[in-house]
Motif scaffolding. Structure first.
Motif, PDB file in Angstrom:
ATOM      1  N   ASN A 163       0.824  -1.200   0.000  1.00 29.78           N
ATOM      2  CA  ASN A 163       0.000   0.000   0.000  1.00 29.78           C
ATOM      3  C   ASN A 163       0.859   1.250   0.000  1.00 29.78           C
ATOM      4  OD1 ASN A 163      -2.417  -1.232  -0.143  1.00 29.78           O
ATOM      5  ND2 ASN A 163      -3.019  -0.879   1.974  1.00 29.78           N
ATOM      6  N   ILE A 164       1.921   1.237   0.807  1.00 29.10           N
ATOM      7  CA  ILE A 164       2.797   2.400   0.871  1.00 29.10           C
ATOM      8  C   ILE A 164       3.481   2.597  -0.477  1.00 29.10           C
ATOM      9  CG2 ILE A 164       4.930   3.263   1.887  1.00 29.10           C
ATOM     10  CD1 ILE A 164       3.981   2.266   4.546  1.00 29.10           C
ATOM     11  N   ALA A 165       3.950   1.497  -1.075  1.00 24.79           N
ATOM     12  CA  ALA A 165       4.610   1.578  -2.370  1.00 24.79           C
ATOM     13  C   ALA A 165       3.642   2.123  -3.420  1.00 24.79           C
ATOM     14  CB  ALA A 165       5.103   0.199  -2.784  1.00 24.79           C
ATOM     15  N   PHE A 166       2.401   1.655  -3.336  1.00 26.58           N
ATOM     16  CA  PHE A 166       1.381   2.094  -4.279  1.00 26.58           C
ATOM     17  C   PHE A 166       1.145   3.607  -4.145  1.00 26.58           C
ATOM     18  CE2 PHE A 166      -3.061   3.070  -5.106  1.00 26.58           C
ATOM     19  CZ  PHE A 166      -3.158   2.652  -6.408  1.00 26.58           C
ATOM     20  N   SER A 167       1.030   4.077  -2.872  1.00 29.20           N
ATOM     21  CA  SER A 167       0.797   5.500  -2.650  1.00 29.20           C
ATOM     22  C   SER A 167       1.948   6.322  -3.213  1.00 29.20           C
ATOM     23  CB  SER A 167       0.661   5.796  -1.157  1.00 29.20           C
ATOM     24  OG  SER A 167      -0.335   5.008  -0.604  1.00 29.20           O
ATOM     25  N   LEU A 168       3.167   5.818  -3.011  1.00 34.24           N
ATOM     26  CA  LEU A 168       4.328   6.557  -3.506  1.00 34.24           C
ATOM     27  C   LEU A 168       4.320   6.608  -5.032  1.00 34.24           C
ATOM     28  CD1 LEU A 168       7.118   5.396  -1.051  1.00 34.24           C
ATOM     29  CD2 LEU A 168       5.886   7.554  -1.096  1.00 34.24           C
ATOM     30  N   ALA A 169       3.959   5.484  -5.655  1.00 35.00           N
ATOM     31  CA  ALA A 169       3.911   5.436  -7.110  1.00 35.00           C
ATOM     32  C   ALA A 169       2.885   6.437  -7.631  1.00 35.00           C
ATOM     33  CB  ALA A 169       3.542   4.031  -7.560  1.00 35.00           C
ATOM     34  N   TYR A 170       1.750   6.508  -6.953  1.00 32.78           N
ATOM     35  CA  TYR A 170       0.707   7.459  -7.308  1.00 32.78           C
ATOM     36  C   TYR A 170       1.263   8.872  -7.296  1.00 32.78           C
ATOM     37  CZ  TYR A 170      -4.337   7.105  -7.908  1.00 32.78           C
ATOM     38  OH  TYR A 170      -5.575   7.025  -8.438  1.00 32.78           O
ATOM     39  N   ASN A 171       2.061   9.141  -6.237  1.00 38.13           N
ATOM     40  CA  ASN A 171       2.593  10.492  -6.082  1.00 38.13           C
ATOM     41  C   ASN A 171       3.566  10.847  -7.199  1.00 38.13           C
ATOM     42  OD1 ASN A 171       1.094  11.053  -3.893  1.00 38.13           O
ATOM     43  ND2 ASN A 171       2.678  10.562  -2.394  1.00 38.13           N
ATOM     44  N   LEU A 172       4.237   9.826  -7.731  1.00 39.87           N
ATOM     45  CA  LEU A 172       5.198  10.086  -8.807  1.00 39.87           C
ATOM     46  C   LEU A 172       4.513  10.738 -10.004  1.00 39.87           C
ATOM     47  CD1 LEU A 172       7.598   7.014  -8.878  1.00 39.87           C
ATOM     48  CD2 LEU A 172       7.997   9.334  -8.027  1.00 39.87           C
ATOM     49  N   VAL A 173       3.221  10.391 -10.214  1.00 44.16           N
ATOM     50  CA  VAL A 173       2.461  10.996 -11.298  1.00 44.16           C
ATOM     51  C   VAL A 173       1.822  12.305 -10.838  1.00 44.16           C
ATOM     52  CG1 VAL A 173       0.601  10.638 -12.959  1.00 44.16           C
ATOM     53  CG2 VAL A 173       1.981   8.695 -12.165  1.00 44.16           C
ATOM     54  N   ALA A 174       1.241  12.257  -9.638  1.00 45.37           N
ATOM     55  CA  ALA A 174       0.429  13.386  -9.191  1.00 45.37           C
ATOM     56  C   ALA A 174       1.270  14.612  -8.859  1.00 45.37           C
ATOM     57  CB  ALA A 174      -0.397  12.960  -7.973  1.00 45.37           C
ATOM     58  N   VAL A 175       2.437  14.399  -8.265  1.00 45.32           N
ATOM     59  CA  VAL A 175       3.227  15.548  -7.813  1.00 45.32           C
ATOM     60  C   VAL A 175       3.714  16.412  -8.981  1.00 45.32           C
ATOM     61  CG1 VAL A 175       5.328  16.244  -6.616  1.00 45.32           C
ATOM     62  CG2 VAL A 175       3.856  14.495  -5.631  1.00 45.32           C
ATOM     63  N   PRO A 176       4.305  15.815 -10.031  1.00 46.81           N
ATOM     64  CA  PRO A 176       4.729  16.675 -11.142  1.00 46.81           C
ATOM     65  C   PRO A 176       3.568  17.460 -11.726  1.00 46.81           C
ATOM     66  CG  PRO A 176       5.685  14.497 -11.354  1.00 46.81           C
ATOM     67  CD  PRO A 176       4.725  14.422 -10.235  1.00 46.81           C
TER      68      PRO A 176
END
Lengths: 778, 54
Positions: free
Chosen positions: A727-740
Motif C-alpha cells: 500500500n505504501i509503495a502504491f501511494s508513492l507510485a501514485y505520487n510520482l504521477v500526481a506531484v509533477p
C-alpha cells in the motif's frame, strides 16, 4: 408455543444452550435444565426462538457466584446502583432475556444491558444485599456476573473514541456542505465574479470552523510529536490541511478561480473514518481482554479472630491476616499454609503440571490453586508488596520499552514529511520568483502539491490493513491488544513456548485405564456432585452419567453415596503411594479401581508446531515443570530444544540471551511465572486461559482453545505487513504521477478530489485481502 | 440568484439541524451500544404483558 419454535430447536440439541446432546435427554446438564425451567416459568421462552449465541455458550458456569454487594453504589436513601460485567451476553436475545428477567423483580427500578460492552446497569430500591440474589438469578439463567472493574470501565467508556465520532460527524457535515458550494463553482464557468466571490466566502464560512474543530485529533497528536522532536503521519496531515485552509482563504480574498476547502474537509472526514475504524477494532479487543481479566478478579474470604468469615477485596488484606481458601480456588496473595497439609496446583507459578502436597508452614506464592479441601492460610504480604506486584512493575517497564517501537507508518512519515515540505517550498519559490507570478497565485500549485501527495493514501495505507487484520483475528479468537503487535509479530524469528497450560490444556484429563464403562458411569455420577478439579475431569469423561442424588462430599477426602466411595487412596482403603493424580472408586466392597489423570496435550498442539516450522520458525520449550515431563512432551511433538525446571528468572534470562544474540523471540505462555519472559520478549502471546498478569504482558491473547490460532496469527501478521508495504509503495507510485502535475499547476480541486478518492479506494481494496486466513486455518 | 439567497441558508440550516441532532445523540449515549441497539428492536417488551396476566 408456535410451530416454528418447536422446529427451531432440533431434538439433538440442548433445549437451553443448544449444545449437542444424545436423545432422549433434552438438556446437556442440570444447569441448563434449571435455566430452561426458569425461563419458561417467567414466560420468556421467546428467548429460544431468537437466540443466536453459539451453541453451548450459554451453559451455566458451575463456578461459585462472586459477592457483589460491596460493589453496589448508594444513589440516595435505599436506592442502589450496580454496574456488572455479564459474561455470556452474546446476542440480542441474551440482552433481552436478562433485562426482562430483572425487570420482573418488583423492586427493580431499571435494568439496562449493553451488548457491546457486556455492561449491565441495575438500579433498585431496598437493601444492598439484593445484589447477591440478583447475581444468583443471573447465574441460574446461565450468565456469570462480576463487578464492572476499573479496567472494564476504561475499555468501555472511551472518551477518545467519542471525540473521534464527534469530529467525524462535524467533518462529514462540513465536507458535504462545502461540496454543495464547490460543485457550483466547478461547473459554473459562466458564473459572474460577484457570485463566485459569494460562493468562495460561503465555502470559507463552512470550511474554516469544520477544519478547526474536526482536525483537533490530528493537531493534538502532531503537536505532541513535534514537542518530542519527532514527525509522524499526523504532522503531515495537519500540515496539508492547515496549508490548504490558508491557501483557500487567500484565494477567496483575491477571488481566484477555485478554493480548496472541499479537499481539506473531505480529507479530514476520510482520515477520521479510517482512524475511528482502527480504534473500534482495537477497542473491541481491549474490551474482550478487560472482560477476561474481570472474570479472574474476585474477593478473598478473611477469617476474623473469632473464626467468622468475611468477604473482602484483595486490596484490603494485610500481612498477617488469615484467609480461607475453598477447594478449587486460586490463591491471590503470598501466604503460608496453616494447620493441615494440603494439595496445591502450582502450575501458574512454577509450571509444574502435577499438584504437589504442601506441608503446614510452607510458603505459597500467589497463583497456586487449592486442589485439596478448604485450607486456612496466613498472608505474608499485602497485594501491593507481594510477588505479583513485583512482576507487575516489570511489566510496566516492558510496556514502556515497547511503546518506543518505531512502526512502518512512522518510518514512512519520517521520510515523507521533509520531502513534501521541500517540494512544496520549491514549487512556491519557482512560481513566485522563477515564473514571476504573484505570491498568492504561486501558493496554489505549492499547496496543491501538498494536498495531492497528502497523506490520504499514505495515512490510510497502514491503518486499513491493521483494521482488517485485527478484525479477522478477533473473529478467529485472537485478541490484538497492542497497536504495534502485528508488526512485531511479523518480524519474530524464533518461538519459545511454555508447556503447562500452553502446549497442554492445563486441566487434568482422564487417562485410559482398567475399568468397565459401568464403573466409569457410576463413579462419574458420584463425581458430578463435587467441584474438585479431578472430580470435574471424571464427570467430564462421562457427561451423560446422572448425578447421584444421595452423594455427599467429604472435603479433601472424597465422595460417598450409599456403599459407593470415590476419593483419595486412603479414603477408599487403598495403600498406594504415587504422585500421579488419581481417584479411587469402590462400591459395595468391590475391589477399588483407579482413575488416573494427566495434563494432556492440546488436540492441535502437533499441528500448530508443524505450522510454526512451516513458517520457518525454530521452536523450543521453556518450562518450569520436571524435566521428565517436559522431555516427554518435547519427544511427542518432535521438538529438540527444550529446558525443564526453569524458574521464572531462568525463563527471563533465556529470553534475554536470545535477544542479546540478535534474535527476535516470540514468547508464548500462560502463567504468572511466564509474565517476566513475556514482557521481555520481542513479541508475546498469552495462551488460552492465561493468568491475568500473563495477559497483561502479552501483545496478543488467544481466546480459543485451539493453539493453531498462534501460527494463524503469525501468518496474518506477516500478510498484513506485506500488504502495508504494498500500500505504501502504491501511494508513492501514485505520487510520482500526481506531484509533477501539481507542481506544473495542472491540478484542479476536482482532479485532486478524484486522485484522493481513487488512491484511498485502491489501498482499502488491497487491505481487504488481509481477511483471508492461512491455508491450514481454512 | 434570488433563489440562492433563500435556498443556501435553508440548505445550511437543515444540515446544521442534522449535525445538532447527531451531536445530541452522541452526548445522550446513543452510540454507546451499537450492537445492542441493532438487535433490541427485534424484541418486544414483555414486562407489561406478564404483569397483566399474573
Amino acid at each position: 408455543m408456535s410451530v416454528i419454535s418447536r422446529i427451531a430447536i432440533p431434538a439433538t440439541a440442548c433445549a437451553h444452550c443448544g449444545a449437542s446432546v444424545t436423545p432422549p435427554a433434552r438438556y446437556c446438564c442440570e444447569g441448563c435444565e434449571a435455566a430452561h425451567g426458569l425461563v419458561e416459568g417467567m414466560g420468556l421462552d421467546a428467548f429460544y426462538r431468537k437466540r443466536s449465541a453459539p451453541d453451548g455458550a450459554l451453559r451455566p458456569d458451575p463456578a461459585p457466584p462472586v459477592p457483589l454487594a460491596a460493589a453496589a453504589v448508594a444513589e440516595g436513601t435505599g436506592l442502589w446502583r450496580l454496574d456488572l460485567m455479564v459474561s455470556g451476553l452474546r446476542c440480542g436475545a441474551c440482552v433481552w432475556l436478562v433485562e426482562q428477567a430483572l425487570a420482573a423483580e418488583p423492586d427493580m427500578l431499571s435494568a439496562r444491558a449493553a451488548l457491546t460492552t457486556r455492561r449491565l446497569t441495575l438500579r433498585w430500591r431496598g437493601k444492598r444485599e439484593r445484589a447477591e440474589e440478583i447475581a444468583a438469578l443471573l447465574g441460574r439463567l446461565g450468565f456469570r456476573a462480576v463487578p464492572f472493574t476499573p479496567a472494564c470501565l476504561r475499555a468501555a467508556d472511551d472518551a477518545e473514541t467519542r471525540g473521534l465520532v464527534r469530529a467525524l460527524g462535524i467533518a462529514a457535515f462540513g465536507a458535504m456542505n462545502v461540496m454543495l458550494v464547490s460543485v457550483a463553482v466547478w461547473v459554473g464557468e459562466d458564473m459572474g465574479a460577484e457570485t463566485r466571490a459569494l460562493m468562495h466566502w460561503l465555502a470559507a464560512l463552512i470550511g474554516l470552523p469544520t477544519i478547526a474543530l474536526a482536525g483537533l485529533p490530528f493537531y493534538r497528536s502532531a503537536l505532541a510529536a513535534l514537542r518530542a522532536r519527532r514527525t509522524n503521519m499526523d504532522v503531515a496531515v495537519s500540515l496539508g490541511v492547515l496549508a490548504t485552509a490558508a491557501m483557500s482563504l487567500s484565494e477567496a480574498w483575491r477571488n481566484g478561480p477555485f478554493t480548496w476547502f472541499d479537499g481539506a474537509t473531505t480529507l479530514l472526514a476520510l482520515l477520521l473514518a479510517g482512524r475511528l475504524l482502527d480504534r473500534t477494532a482495537r477497542g473491541r479487543a481491549g474490551r474482550a481482554v478487560a472482560e477476561l481479566l474481570a472474570l479472574q478478579d474476585g474477593t478473598v474470604r478473611r477469617l476474623g479472630p473469632d473464626g467468622a468469615e468475611e468477604e473482602v477485596a484483595v486490596g484490603a488484606i494485610r500481612a498477617g491476616d488469615r484467609i480461607l481458601l475453598a477447594a478449587g480456588e486460586r490463591l491471590r496473595l503470598d501466604a503460608v499454609l496453616e494447620d493441615a497439609p494440603g494439595l496445591f496446583d502450582l502450575a501458574a507459578t512454577t509450571g509444574e503440571s502435577l499438584p504437589r502436597p504442601v506441608a503446614p508452614g510452607s510458603a505459597l506464592a500467589a497463583g497456586a490453586v487449592n486442589m485439596g479441601g478448604p485450607a486456612v492460610l496466613r498472608v505474608t504480604a499485602a497485594a501491593a508488596d507481594g510477588s505479583l506486584a513485583a512482576t507487575a512493575r516489570l511489566l510496566d517497564q516492558a510496556a514502556e520499552a515497547r511503546g518506543r517501537f518505531v512502526t512502518l507508518a512512522d518510518k514512512a512519515a519520517r521520510l515523507y514529511v521533509p520531502t513534501v515540505l521541500v517540494v512544496a517550498t520549491g514549487t512556491f519559490l519557482g512560481w513566485w520568483l522563477g515564473a514571476g507570478q504573484g505570491w498568492q497565485a504561486a501558493l496554489v500549485p505549492a499547496v496543491a502539491a501538498l494536498i495531492v501527495t497528502c497523506p490520504c493514501g499514505l495515512a490510510i495505507a497502514v491503518p486499513a490493513v491493521q483494521v482488517v487484520t485485527v478484525g479477522a483475528l478477533f473473529r478467529r479468537g485472537v485478541l490484538v491488544t497492542s497497536p504495534t503487535a502485528l508488526e512485531r509479530l511479523a518480524a519474530v524469528d524464533c518461538v519459545v513456548l511454555d508447556k503447562t497450560g500452553t502446549l497442554t490444556t492445563g486441566t487434568p484429563r482422564l487417562l485410559p485405564g482398567i475399568w468397565s464403562p459401568a464403573e466409569l458411569r457410576a463413579a462419574a455420577g458420584l463425581a458430578r456432585g463435587s467441584r474438585h478439579p479431578l472430580a470435574r475431569a471424571l464427570a467430564a469423561a462421562c457427561p451423560d452419567a446422572p448425578l447421584r442424588a444421595d452423594a455427599e462430599e467429604h472435603p479433601g477426602q472424597g465422595m460417598t453415596a450409599g456403599t459407593a466411595r470415590l476419593g483419595s487412596a486412603r479414603f477408599c482403603g487403598v495403600r498406594e503411594a504415587g504422585d500421579t493424580p488419581v481417584l479411587w472408586f469402590t462400591e459395595g466392597g468391590s475391589a477399588p479401581v483407579a482413575f488416573r489423570f494427566a495434563d494432556a496435550l492440546r488436540a492441535d498442539a502437533a499441528a500448530a508446531i508443524q505450522a510454526l516450522r512451516e513458517l520457518g520458525l525454530p521452536v523450543e520449550i521453556l518450562s518450569g515443570d520436571a524435566p521428565g515431563a517436559v522431555a516427554a512432551v518435547a519427544a511427542e511433538l518432535g521438538i529438540e530444544s527444550w529446558q525443564g525446571g526453569a524458574i521464572p528468572e531462568a525463563k527471563l534470562s533465556r529470553i534475554a540471551d536470545l535477544r542479546e544474540a540478535g534474535h527476535r523471540p516470540l514468547m508464548v505462555g500462560d502463567g504468572i511465572n511466564d509474565a517476566g519472559a513475556l514482557a521481555l520478549a520481542y513479541a508475546a502471546v498469552a495462551a488460552p486461559g492465561a493468568q491475568d498478569l500473563a495477559q497483561g504482558a502479552a501483545d496478543l491473547v488467544l481466546r480459543t482453545e485451539a493453539l493453531l490460532a498462534l501460527p494463524g496469527a503469525i501468518h496474518a501478521a506477516r500478510r498484513a505487513q506485506a500488504l502495508a508495504r504494498q500500500n505504501i509503495a502504491f501511494s508513492l507510485a501514485y505520487n510520482l504521477v500526481a506531484v509533477p502535475a501539481a507542481v506544473a499547476g495542472l491540478v484542479t480541486p476536482l482532479g485532486a478530489a478524484a486522485v484522493m478518492a481513487s488512491s484511498s479506494i485502491a489501498v482499502i481494496l488491497n487491505a481487504l485481502r488481509a481477511e483471508r486466513p492461512a491455508p491450514w486455518m481454512r | 440568484m434570488d433563489a440562492l439567497i433563500l435556498l443556501v441558508p435553508v440548505a445550511l440550516a437543515l444540515g446544521l439541524l442534522g449535525l445538532g441532532g447527531f451531536l445530541w445523540a452522541l452526548r445522550a449515549g446513543q452510540y454507546e451500544d451499537l450492537d445492542g441497539a441493532a438487535t433490541r428492536i427485534l424484541f418486544d417488551d414483555q414486562t407489561a404483558e406478564r404483569t397483566n396476566r399474573s
